[in-house]
Design an enzyme around this catalytic site. Structure first.
Site, short mmCIF file in Angstrom:
data_model
loop_
_atom_site.label_atom_id
_atom_site.label_comp_id
_atom_site.label_asym_id
_atom_site.label_seq_id
_atom_site.Cartn_x
_atom_site.Cartn_y
_atom_site.Cartn_z
CD1 TRP A 10 -4.15 1.27 1.06
CD2 TRP A 10 -6.37 1.56 1.11
NE1 TRP A 10 -4.45 2.34 0.25
CE2 TRP A 10 -5.81 2.54 0.26
CE3 TRP A 10 -7.76 1.54 1.28
CZ2 TRP A 10 -6.59 3.50 -0.39
CZ3 TRP A 10 -8.53 2.49 0.63
CH2 TRP A 10 -7.95 3.46 -0.20
CE LYS A 11 0.34 -4.40 5.95
NZ LYS A 11 1.38 -5.01 6.73
CG HIS A 96 0.71 -9.79 2.77
ND1 HIS A 96 0.97 -9.87 4.11
CD2 HIS A 96 1.20 -8.61 2.35
CE1 HIS A 96 1.60 -8.76 4.49
NE2 HIS A 96 1.74 -7.98 3.44
CD GLU A 98 0.29 -8.41 7.41
OE1 GLU A 98 -0.75 -8.04 6.85
OE2 GLU A 98 1.23 -7.62 7.67
CD GLU A 168 5.30 -7.48 1.04
OE1 GLU A 168 5.20 -6.24 0.98
OE2 GLU A 168 4.44 -8.20 1.54
N GLY A 174 6.12 -3.97 8.63
CA GLY A 174 5.46 -3.28 9.75
C GLY A 174 6.35 -3.12 10.97
CB SER A 214 9.78 -0.86 7.09
OG SER A 214 9.12 -1.63 8.10
N GLY A 235 2.85 -1.05 2.76
CA GLY A 235 1.80 -1.22 3.75
C GLY A 235 1.50 0.09 4.45
N GLY A 236 2.07 0.27 5.63
CA GLY A 236 1.78 1.43 6.48
C GLY A 236 1.81 2.77 5.75
C1 PEP Z 1 3.07 -5.06 3.45
O1 PEP Z 1 2.20 -5.33 4.24
O2 PEP Z 1 3.02 -5.56 2.31
C2 PEP Z 1 4.14 -4.15 3.86
C3 PEP Z 1 5.20 -4.06 3.12
O3 PEP Z 1 3.94 -3.47 5.05
P1 PEP Z 1 4.84 -2.26 5.63
O4 PEP Z 1 5.15 -1.35 4.46
O5 PEP Z 1 3.95 -1.59 6.63
O6 PEP Z 1 6.04 -2.86 6.22
#
Ligand code: PEP
Length: 252
Positions: A10-11, A96, A98, A168, A174, A214, A235-236
């Protein structure tokens, strides 16, 4: 054999009431499907204890998005692995991109975090992946190999077997730009080979390697159909119960 897993990240999204509502919605939706994978939600620290109260942990795992690289002490603002475990959480997302990019996490700190997570019976979902420049200059296999080796290869085979990996590619997170299923498969197969060389075929075959970047209901099926892609870190699309469930049900 290794497990298929779909995990949400969920970040830094949702207030506590919003997070509880989202967790309840995912929990309810799971009652109506025969999920062919383990399902986990990774939520902000502030939500862990409350979300733990409203979900059926037999059907939905709960994870934090980070933990500290120290057990306890004078580290203002940090949240330790024992604290996370005491909320009822059983997973923790570590490394992660980020966190690596914005908070300076290195393989050295991640090594400590992984150790503390395991000591506290938290399953690490350990993230690895190259940035766009490394994809373009062709160094992406070396980058990912080094991330795995540096943070994880001092673990015993027994401890390594408890880790879930999430590949990832940073350029896909994102951005709406997903790696193709062939690009994901190529890297996942490579990672499995790296694990096999160090820990042997059995450990490598039993390691779940998730794809993240994504991932959405429209592309999950093709990604998950690849033999070395064992699910996704989302994520999203995990912020909406319906789209998250659209990914969970991509496993048939
Ligand atoms: C994530 O943050 O681990 C991720 C995969 O984000 P998103 O699905 O939004 O690209």
């Amino acid at each position: 054999m290794r497990k298929n897993i779909v995990a949400g990240n969920w970040k830094m999204n949702t207030t506590l009431p919003e997070g509880i509502a989202l967790a309840k919605a995912v929990n309810e939706a799971l009652k109506n499907v025969d999920a062919k994978c383990d399902v986990v939600i990774g939520v902000p620290f502030t939500h862990l204890a409350s979300v733990n109260e409203v979900i059926d942990k037999n059907k939905l795992g709960l994870g934090a998005e980070n933990c500290a690289d120290h057990r306890s002490g004078a580290y203002t603002g940090e949240v330790s692995a024992p604290m996370v475990a005491s909320t009822g959480a059983n997973y923790v997302i570590l490394g992660h991109s980020e966190r690596r990019q914005y908070y300076g996490e290195t393989s050295e700190t991640l090594k400590e975090k992984v150790k503390l997570a395991l000591e506290n019976n938290l399953t690490p979902i350990f993230c690895i992946g190259e940035v766009l420049e490394q994809r373009e200059d062709g160094s992406y296999f070396d980058v990912v190999k080094a991330q795995v080796e540096e943070a994880l290869f001092e673990l015993s085979a027994e401890d390594f077997s408890k880790i879930i990996l999430a590949y990832e590619p940073v350029w896909a997170i994102g951005t709406g730009k997903t790696a193709t299923d062939d690009q994901a498969e190529e890297m996942h197969a490579f990672i499995r080979e790296v694990i096999e060389k160090k820990y042997g075929k059995e450990v490598a075959d039993n390691t779940s390697i998730l794809y993240g970047g994504s991932c959405k209901p429209s592309n999950a099926k093709a990604l998950f159909a690849k033999p070395n892609v064992d699910g996704g870190l989302i994520g999203g699309a995990s912020l909406d119960a319906e789209s998250f469930m659209g990914i969970v049900t991509a496993f048939e």
